[in-house]
Design an enzyme around this catalytic site. Sequence first.
Site, mmCIF file in Angstrom:
data_model
loop_
_atom_site.group_PDB
_atom_site.id
_atom_site.type_symbol
_atom_site.label_atom_id
_atom_site.label_comp_id
_atom_site.label_asym_id
_atom_site.label_seq_id
_atom_site.Cartn_x
_atom_site.Cartn_y
_atom_site.Cartn_z
ATOM 1 N N LYS A 174 0.749 -1.119 0.002
ATOM 2 C CA LYS A 174 -0.033 0.121 -0.008
ATOM 3 C C LYS A 174 0.824 1.306 -0.076
ATOM 4 O O LYS A 174 0.464 2.189 -0.481
ATOM 5 C CB LYS A 174 -1.002 0.087 1.116
ATOM 6 C CG LYS A 174 -2.087 -0.960 1.081
ATOM 7 C CD LYS A 174 -3.242 -0.599 1.991
ATOM 8 C CE LYS A 174 -4.436 -1.428 2.047
ATOM 9 N NZ LYS A 174 -5.228 -1.343 2.973
ATOM 10 N N LYS A 182 -4.994 -9.793 -7.933
ATOM 11 C CA LYS A 182 -6.218 -9.998 -7.303
ATOM 12 C C LYS A 182 -7.432 -9.162 -7.918
ATOM 13 O O LYS A 182 -6.947 -8.089 -8.300
ATOM 14 C CB LYS A 182 -5.783 -9.551 -5.766
ATOM 15 C CG LYS A 182 -5.948 -10.813 -4.563
ATOM 16 C CD LYS A 182 -5.575 -10.154 -3.400
ATOM 17 C CE LYS A 182 -6.522 -9.293 -2.706
ATOM 18 N NZ LYS A 182 -6.596 -9.100 -1.414
ATOM 19 N N LYS A 218 -11.087 -3.516 -5.777
ATOM 20 C CA LYS A 218 -11.850 -2.316 -6.193
ATOM 21 C C LYS A 218 -11.079 -1.280 -6.838
ATOM 22 O O LYS A 218 -11.702 -0.207 -7.189
ATOM 23 C CB LYS A 218 -12.697 -2.051 -4.865
ATOM 24 C CG LYS A 218 -11.691 -1.631 -3.680
ATOM 25 C CD LYS A 218 -12.242 -0.841 -2.705
ATOM 26 C CE LYS A 218 -11.353 -0.404 -1.518
ATOM 27 N NZ LYS A 218 -10.683 -1.338 -1.034
#
Length: 336
Positions: free
Chosen positions: A115, A198, A201
Amino acid sequence: MTKPTKRILSGVQPTGNLHLGNYLGALRNWVRLQQEYECFYCLVDLHAITVQQDPAALRASTRDGAAALLAMGVDPKKSAVFVQSNVPAHAELGWIFNCIARLGWLDRMTQFKEKAGKHKERSTVGLYVYPTLMAADILVYLATHVPVGDDQRQHLELTRDIAQSFNSQYGVEYFPLPEALILGEATRVMSLRDGTKKMSKSDESDYTRINLTDTPDLIAQKIRKARTDPEPLPGSPAGLESRAEAKNLVGIFAALSDRTPAEVLRDYDGAQFSKFKEDLAELTTAKIGPITTEMRRLLADPGYVDSVLRDGAERARAAADPIVRDVKEIVGFLRA
Ligand code: TRP
């Protein structure tokens, strides 16, 4: 206080659209586990603000997330469904855990590295200590089991390390070492456009994922357009090696039909993807359609959703507050 022996806590981030990966990876297990466990299900808004959020969007997605859980079959009479920031005990215990966890432990967390990307120094401190708050979410209820997706395994390990370290530092047997529950097939749903990534969103292309709010037509279209390879389907999972996209679609099919990939492939041995995708689209809309319909119905009555959350928070506070009180006592805080 008698300690619970079968208690679950799990959390989901209220940041925009939930998708098929969230559903198959973790959330649908939340429904099943209600039969056997006392469950606390939490929309983790404190975690959400570790990266910048638009306030109005955060509030709306928190309510959406709650509606999605209820629409899937989480029963608010059985389980406490609540918003993390409505239960101050999480943040209080989170601080105490910041004083247990070591920099070296957090430095190993792969989710932070992903992240934070290249600019670690520009990340918030909150993003870095995200896992200590997650440990607090779990341990503030003395939860024994935690259903999570595969990507959260490392955070669960850290939670156990924190529990163990707290117990040994203070010479108590207070916190349990909670276990991850990683259940079922297709715990890792991949992008429909790239079987090595993966489903997410945050992917730019909406065609990489199936959102829980997509219409049946859109779901069918996305599955039809999903990337595959030119070979027909194999008769067994061994034939899916190095065919990431095919493997992903078979995994989704298996998960949605509660079968194993081997069983699915037995039916589709030698079939073309066109036929398989048609059936997968039908299966997906049949399973997801009722959820989206119910979700829309619930969101037409936000007052009801909010009342569920209010009640959930009250029950969560009643469970967590005595535990924080114990912990403060153990740590040596003066209660004046
Ligand atoms: N980190 C989890 C995720 O991104 C969300 C989460 C926060 C969580 N607190 C939790 C999951 C506690 C399980 C238990 O999916």
